[in-house]
Design a protein around this motif. Structure first.
Motif, PDB file in Angstrom:
ATOM      1  N   THR A 141      10.799  23.348  89.646  1.00  0.00           N
ATOM      2  CA  THR A 141       9.552  23.012  88.968  1.00  0.00           C
ATOM      3  C   THR A 141       9.555  23.730  87.623  1.00  0.00           C
ATOM      4  OG1 THR A 141       8.358  22.717  91.038  1.00  0.00           O
ATOM      5  CG2 THR A 141       7.030  23.234  89.086  1.00  0.00           C
ATOM      6  N   GLY A 142       9.209  22.994  86.562  1.00  0.00           N
ATOM      7  CA  GLY A 142       9.154  23.623  85.242  1.00  0.00           C
ATOM      8  C   GLY A 142       9.228  22.605  84.126  1.00  0.00           C
ATOM      9  N   LYS A 143       9.562  23.104  82.924  1.00  0.00           N
ATOM     10  CA  LYS A 143       9.626  22.285  81.719  1.00  0.00           C
ATOM     11  C   LYS A 143      11.028  21.700  81.581  1.00  0.00           C
ATOM     12  CE  LYS A 143       9.091  22.759  76.706  1.00  0.00           C
ATOM     13  NZ  LYS A 143      10.421  22.898  76.104  1.00  0.00           N
ATOM     14  N   ILE A 144      11.100  20.391  81.363  1.00  0.00           N
ATOM     15  CA  ILE A 144      12.388  19.731  81.192  1.00  0.00           C
ATOM     16  C   ILE A 144      12.909  19.990  79.778  1.00  0.00           C
ATOM     17  CG2 ILE A 144      13.569  17.494  81.113  1.00  0.00           C
ATOM     18  CD1 ILE A 144      11.682  16.576  83.344  1.00  0.00           C
ATOM     19  N   VAL A 145      14.194  20.345  79.717  1.00  0.00           N
ATOM     20  CA  VAL A 145      14.855  20.657  78.456  1.00  0.00           C
ATOM     21  C   VAL A 145      16.097  19.772  78.353  1.00  0.00           C
ATOM     22  CG1 VAL A 145      16.026  22.501  77.159  1.00  0.00           C
ATOM     23  CG2 VAL A 145      14.083  23.075  78.633  1.00  0.00           C
ATOM     24  N   SER A 146      16.325  19.216  77.175  1.00  0.00           N
ATOM     25  CA  SER A 146      17.534  18.412  76.968  1.00  0.00           C
ATOM     26  C   SER A 146      18.760  19.313  77.085  1.00  0.00           C
ATOM     27  CB  SER A 146      17.441  17.759  75.590  1.00  0.00           C
ATOM     28  OG  SER A 146      18.636  17.813  74.914  1.00  0.00           O
ATOM     29  N   ILE A 147      19.843  18.801  77.648  1.00  0.00           N
ATOM     30  CA  ILE A 147      21.065  19.597  77.830  1.00  0.00           C
ATOM     31  C   ILE A 147      21.572  20.110  76.480  1.00  0.00           C
ATOM     32  CG2 ILE A 147      22.770  17.711  77.754  1.00  0.00           C
ATOM     33  CD1 ILE A 147      22.889  20.472  80.387  1.00  0.00           C
ATOM     34  N   GLU A 148      21.366  19.331  75.428  1.00  0.00           N
ATOM     35  CA  GLU A 148      21.817  19.735  74.091  1.00  0.00           C
ATOM     36  C   GLU A 148      21.046  20.938  73.555  1.00  0.00           C
ATOM     37  OE1 GLU A 148      22.770  15.425  74.732  1.00  0.00           O
ATOM     38  OE2 GLU A 148      20.927  16.567  74.925  1.00  0.00           O
ATOM     39  N   GLU A 149      19.876  21.220  74.126  1.00  0.00           N
ATOM     40  CA  GLU A 149      19.047  22.343  73.677  1.00  0.00           C
ATOM     41  C   GLU A 149      19.268  23.622  74.481  1.00  0.00           C
ATOM     42  OE1 GLU A 149      14.880  21.237  73.372  1.00  0.00           O
ATOM     43  OE2 GLU A 149      15.455  19.247  72.705  1.00  0.00           O
ATOM     44  N   VAL A 150      20.155  23.593  75.483  1.00  0.00           N
ATOM     45  CA  VAL A 150      20.436  24.782  76.281  1.00  0.00           C
ATOM     46  C   VAL A 150      21.127  25.807  75.373  1.00  0.00           C
ATOM     47  CG1 VAL A 150      21.750  25.695  78.241  1.00  0.00           C
ATOM     48  CG2 VAL A 150      20.566  23.507  78.446  1.00  0.00           C
ATOM     49  N   PRO A 151      20.602  27.052  75.315  1.00  0.00           N
ATOM     50  CA  PRO A 151      21.166  28.050  74.393  1.00  0.00           C
ATOM     51  C   PRO A 151      22.487  28.667  74.878  1.00  0.00           C
ATOM     52  CG  PRO A 151      19.293  28.975  75.559  1.00  0.00           C
ATOM     53  CD  PRO A 151      19.408  27.542  75.993  1.00  0.00           C
ATOM     54  N   ASP A 152      23.436  27.807  75.231  1.00  0.00           N
ATOM     55  CA  ASP A 152      24.771  28.223  75.653  1.00  0.00           C
ATOM     56  C   ASP A 152      25.701  27.045  75.383  1.00  0.00           C
ATOM     57  OD1 ASP A 152      27.146  28.506  77.234  1.00  0.00           O
ATOM     58  OD2 ASP A 152      26.130  29.948  78.517  1.00  0.00           O
TER      59      ASP A 152
END
Length: 165
Positions: free
Chosen positions: A22-33
């Motif tokens: 459960t949480g906020k969906i983030v685009s894979i391109e925005e993952v800080p890694d």
């Protein structure tokens, strides 16, 4: 001949992957890694969790569970290999704050609890709480459609629609 008489078990080709957290969906391109944002492990999506519970996103089998309990691999009934990596640089926590509820070889249904974690401890000790959900066998995937939602509810929100070759 026997397949005609007794019927061959049909393998699912298409599958919906539901949110494991459960949480906020983030685009894979925005993952800080870069390992995840540049899709080196595969394509997918990420969630910034608001609670410390991970459930199975599909019906399938646990095929990998890191000894540090920060990442788990599931093979779905359609053959998709899904990696759920809780937070970034959480391997350095050596399992502190993580508790597993399944073992390699266990059969799971979508919504079954896989692991729990201490979200505050991850915020304190790791680089990020953002949790990538990645299809690691992309070569076997015919199509991957990401659902447009901004918030996810574990076990309920449809994240990805996948079609295997």
């Amino acid at each position: 001949m026997f397949n005609k008489l007794f019927g061959k078990k049909e393998v699912k080709k298409e599958e919906t992957i539901v949110a494991p957290l459960t949480g906020k969906i983030v685009s894979i391109e925005e993952v800080p890694d870069p390992t995840f944002s540049q899709k080196m492990m595969g394509d997918g999506i990420a969630i910034e969790p608001t609670e410390g519970v991970v459930v199975s996103p599909v019906d399938g089998e646990i095929v990998q569970f890191f000894h540090t309990k920060h990442a788990i691999g599931i093979q779905s009934e359609s053959g998709a290999e899904i990696l759920i990596h809780v937070g970034l640089e959480t391997v350095n926590m050596n399992g502190e704050g993580f508790e597993g509820h399944v073992n390699v070889g266990d059969k799971v249904k979508a919504g079954d609890k896989l692991l729990t974690f201490n979200l505050d401890l991850i915020k304190e000790k790791a680089a990020s709480t953002v949790t990538p959900i990645v299809i690691t066998n992309g070569d076997a995937v015919e199509s991957l459609d990401k659902r447009a939602a901004s918030e996810a509810t574990k076990g309920a929100t449809s994240l990805l629609q996948i079609k295997m070759k």
